[in-house]
Motif scaffolding. Sequence first.
Motif, PDB file in Angstrom:
ATOM      1  N   GLU A 149       0.809  -1.183   0.131  1.00  0.00           N
ATOM      2  CA  GLU A 149       0.054   0.052   0.128  1.00  0.00           C
ATOM      3  C   GLU A 149       0.916   1.149   0.019  1.00  0.00           C
ATOM      4  O   GLU A 149       1.749   1.221   0.946  1.00  0.00           O
ATOM      5  N   ASN A 150       0.750   2.312  -0.815  1.00  0.00           N
ATOM      6  CA  ASN A 150       1.444   3.449  -1.137  1.00  0.00           C
ATOM      7  C   ASN A 150       2.677   3.166  -1.243  1.00  0.00           C
ATOM      8  O   ASN A 150       3.756   3.969  -0.548  1.00  0.00           O
ATOM      9  N   GLY A 151       3.194   2.185  -2.140  1.00  0.00           N
ATOM     10  CA  GLY A 151       4.403   1.722  -2.291  1.00  0.00           C
ATOM     11  C   GLY A 151       5.315   0.902  -1.244  1.00  0.00           C
ATOM     12  O   GLY A 151       6.365   0.822  -1.485  1.00  0.00           O
ATOM     13  N   THR A 152       4.718   0.740  -0.182  1.00  0.00           N
ATOM     14  CA  THR A 152       5.579  -0.053   1.124  1.00  0.00           C
ATOM     15  C   THR A 152       4.754  -1.383   1.392  1.00  0.00           C
ATOM     16  O   THR A 152       3.693  -1.399   1.140  1.00  0.00           O
ATOM     17  N   LEU A 153       5.362  -2.124   1.842  1.00  0.00           N
ATOM     18  CA  LEU A 153       4.636  -3.441   2.220  1.00  0.00           C
ATOM     19  C   LEU A 153       4.176  -3.059   3.945  1.00  0.00           C
ATOM     20  O   LEU A 153       5.132  -2.573   4.695  1.00  0.00           O
ATOM     21  N   HIS A 154       3.201  -4.007   4.248  1.00  0.00           N
ATOM     22  CA  HIS A 154       2.623  -3.545   5.616  1.00  0.00           C
ATOM     23  C   HIS A 154       2.018  -5.136   6.196  1.00  0.00           C
ATOM     24  O   HIS A 154       1.699  -6.075   5.341  1.00  0.00           O
ATOM     25  N   LEU A 155       2.079  -5.193   7.306  1.00  0.00           N
ATOM     26  CA  LEU A 155       1.884  -6.543   7.744  1.00  0.00           C
ATOM     27  C   LEU A 155       0.173  -7.173   7.448  1.00  0.00           C
ATOM     28  O   LEU A 155      -0.574  -6.081   7.829  1.00  0.00           O
TER      29      LEU A 155
END
Length: 251
Positions: A146-152
């Motif tokens: 999301e928004n160019g980054t990885l999230h848990l």
Amino acid sequence: MLKAVLLDISGVLTEDGEALPGAVEAVARLASSGLRLRFLTNTSRKTSAAVCEELKRLGFDVAPEQVFTAPGAIRRHLERHRLRPYLLIHENLEPEFADLPGDAPNAVVLGDAEQRLDYAHLDEAFRLLLEGAPLIAVGTNRYFRENGTLHLDAGPFVRALEVAAGSEARILGKPSGDFFRAVLEEAGVEPGEALMVGDDVECDVLAAMEVGLEACLVRSGKYRQGDEARAPEARCEASLAALVEALLDAP
């Protein structure tokens, strides 16, 4: 003979609320070719209706019955087994389960609950599991983009509860074989007649191949360099648009 294409949504068709380049046109070409299309997602932040409406807003020609979500599969399971869920879910997903009984819960439903994945909520889920309630989860995805980054994602929390309570989760979204088989049954095709397209090598590609589908990994969304080495028998393309060009324009 290929009769159906199963399309993961986030990372294949869309990213951060926008259609990926060429995706709308690629889906239109697949549809006009006569292939049966189904749209799959493990998202647990949107209802099935919201997912469909968002795809339409972005220009995709999709009908509600073509959309298969993990929360939708969970709801059908709860109704079929007359379970009363303790819902550890995102607030945006509440309408999906709003009319189900929630008093004296005898099942735990775990999704990407974001800020609700705190100690108090997880501890309540843990207590119910110790009392014998089944753990039902959207999937085992470790992260999302999301928004160019990885999230848990929800997967690590599923594993934590499994370890703590000594129980095994029932996974009703990807990578569950039951999820893929339900989609195939509704589409009226056999596993060997369908192609799964996804950006997650574990939950989309390898899981689909275990059921007998062909699969294609696209290098968009959560794809990370080297993922294709984990599924050497799968097709790999730069994008959905590139895949459709290869499929439909091949001599």
